[in-house]
Enzyme design. Structure first.
Site, PDB file in Angstrom:
ATOM      1  N   LEU A 366      -7.488  12.645  24.456  1.00  0.00           N
ATOM      2  CA  LEU A 366      -6.457  13.059  25.391  1.00  0.00           C
ATOM      3  C   LEU A 366      -6.884  14.241  26.258  1.00  0.00           C
ATOM      4  O   LEU A 366      -7.683  15.082  25.830  1.00  0.00           O
ATOM      5  CB  LEU A 366      -5.179  13.445  24.628  1.00  0.00           C
ATOM      6  CG  LEU A 366      -4.620  12.398  23.661  1.00  0.00           C
ATOM      7  CD1 LEU A 366      -3.346  12.911  23.014  1.00  0.00           C
ATOM      8  CD2 LEU A 366      -4.370  11.073  24.377  1.00  0.00           C
ATOM      9  N   CYS A 367      -6.333  14.310  27.453  1.00  0.00           N
ATOM     10  CA  CYS A 367      -6.636  15.400  28.379  1.00  0.00           C
ATOM     11  C   CYS A 367      -5.782  16.624  28.062  1.00  0.00           C
ATOM     12  O   CYS A 367      -4.933  17.045  28.862  1.00  0.00           O
ATOM     13  CB  CYS A 367      -6.403  14.947  29.819  1.00  0.00           C
ATOM     14  SG  CYS A 367      -7.653  13.820  30.422  1.00  0.00           S
ATOM     15  N   THR A 368      -5.968  17.186  26.871  1.00  0.00           N
ATOM     16  CA  THR A 368      -5.291  18.414  26.474  1.00  0.00           C
ATOM     17  C   THR A 368      -6.124  19.098  25.403  1.00  0.00           C
ATOM     18  O   THR A 368      -6.663  18.422  24.509  1.00  0.00           O
ATOM     19  CB  THR A 368      -3.869  18.138  25.928  1.00  0.00           C
ATOM     20  OG1 THR A 368      -3.368  19.336  25.300  1.00  0.00           O
ATOM     21  CG2 THR A 368      -3.855  17.011  24.910  1.00  0.00           C
TER      22      THR A 368
END
EC number: 4.1.1.20
Length: 416
Positions: A366-368
């Site tokens: 995920l982009c986090t």
């Protein structure tokens, strides 16, 4: 066997085959991956759940009834298994209630707790004959009105917010101001105002907290629970002129997740309960005493498995990038109640005997920066395609995670 210290000994021995391979229900990870058509997946071991329930019921006094809190893991096949192992269910939604009913569990052995029940929740519980654990005067008024409109008497138990709290608890749910239960000092007025034409008062529910590994703290809370129950039951009989069916003393039994945590001393709790039952014999002789547990029964019977899809080095830090992450296992990421993030027990599933080790950070897709599976762990050197296994994952996993976050693929679950 050269193993990372991040793996709890109890977790490993339950899943490790004679040839050093991780298995669930005698199935190796490669076979489970084929059964569910890929990673990531949760796999739950049926026999470990059965063993845990038996160990607990053998230890507890015979007088105690064991109920399963479905919120810990609502996988239908697992709930169906639990119906054969426990005496009742606790549910926290209409969907969980209907799931519990489909197992064939008698509805008078199903309780429905939670501070925000809708009118629809209340009506369906009344129709089904499920016992509503009421949490406010306003909720009681809704129950009475619904029972009148349906011409069906409602079963309730009063959930109590006692003045005492469960010390050392991962999540405290009593003492002070809480959204859960009715403050104990409000109970006399509540009892006076009950409409017994519409309501059948079945019992009291005194639940103080969860995820506790301190046996002394649980014993102290149970001692206070029984003393409070003496007062409540006597008051109830005096005001309503009717007996109650049961006393639910909650649970709070925790499991070890992190390094240096020790398993709960259940034997000490069981011995104390035996003493309490004798001390309060007049109270408990004609009512059922219920312990309600979720996490303790299923958490150690499950693993979460993802696969390494990339490796990278960023300014001296080794990263393993996996196809699973916080969207499937929020609790493991540290974003579900942890104050300071700690690692769950983790292993490279197909390299338990790996001699060459490396310090790695394991992350999801995920982009986090919150998408962490493990942080700074020493593990056998992994390659792309290796399994990353998170232990202690049988409770508050898939159903407690934001599965649709960033529209990633869904996770599979299988009871073996």
């Amino acid at each position: 066997m050269n193993l990372s210290t991040t793996i709890l000994t109890t977790s490993l021995k339950d899943y490790c085959s004679s040839n050093g391979e991780i298995v669930v229900g005698n199935h190796p990870l490669t076979h489970i991956e084929k059964l569910v058509s890929g990673t990531p997946f949760y796999a739950y071991d049926r026999q470990l759940i059965i063993n845990r329930v038996k160990q607990l019921t053998d230890a507890l006094p015979a007088k105690i009834s064991l109920h399963y809190a479905i919120k810990a893991n609502p996988l239908p096949s697992l709930v169906q298994l639990m119906a054969t192992q426990v005496s009742g269910f606790d549910v926290a939604s209409k969907k969980e209630m209907l799931l519990a009913m489909q197992t064939g569990m008698p509805t008078d052995k199903i309780s429905f707790a939670g501070p925000g029940k809708t009118v629809e929740d209340i009506e369906t519980a009344i129709i089904a004959g499920v016992t509503l654990h009421v949490e406010s005067a306003g909720e009681i008024a809704k129950v009475e009105l619904a029972a009148k409109q349906l011409s069906v008497k409602a079963n309730i138990a009063i959930r109590i917010n006692p003045k005492f709290e469960l010390k050392s608890s991962g999540m405290k749910m009593s003492g002070g101001a809480k959204p859960f239960g009715i403050d104990e000092e409000q109970v006399p007025d509540i009892l006076q105002k009950l409409n017994l034409e519409q309501i059948n008062l079945r019992g009291f529910h005194i639940y103080s907290g969860s995820q506790n590994l301190n046996a002394d703290a649980i014993i102290s809370a149970q001692q206070q629970t029984f003393m409070l129950a003496e007062e409540l039951v006597a008051l109830s009989r005096k005001i309503t002129k009717r007996k109650i069916d049961y006393l639910n003393i909650g649970g709070g039994f925790g499991i070890p997740y992190f390094a240096k945590e020790m398993s709960l001393d259940v034997k000490a709790i069981a011995n104390s309960l035996q003493i309490l039952l004798k001390k309060h014999k007049a109270l408990v002789d004609d009512l059922e005493v219920i312990i309600e547990l979720g996490r303790y029964l299923v958490a150690e019977a499950g693993i979460y498995v993802s696969k390494v899809i990339d490796k990278k080095i960023s300014r001296g830090t080794n990263y393993l990038v996996c196809d699973g992450g916080l969207h499937h296992h929020l609790a493991n990421s540290g974003n579900f109640g942890q104050v300071i993030r700690k690692n769950y027990p983790v292993a490279i599933g197909n390299k338990l005997n790996g001699e060459v080790q490396e310090l790695v950070n394991i992350v999801g897709p995920l982009c986090t920066p919150l998408d962490i599976l493990a942080d700074k762990v020493l593990l056998p050197k992994a390659t792309i395609g290796d399994y990353v296994v998170i232990f202690q994952s049988g409770a508050y996993g898939s159903s407690a995670s934001p599965k649709d976050f960033l529209s990633q693929p869904q996770v599979s679950e299988l009871l073996l």
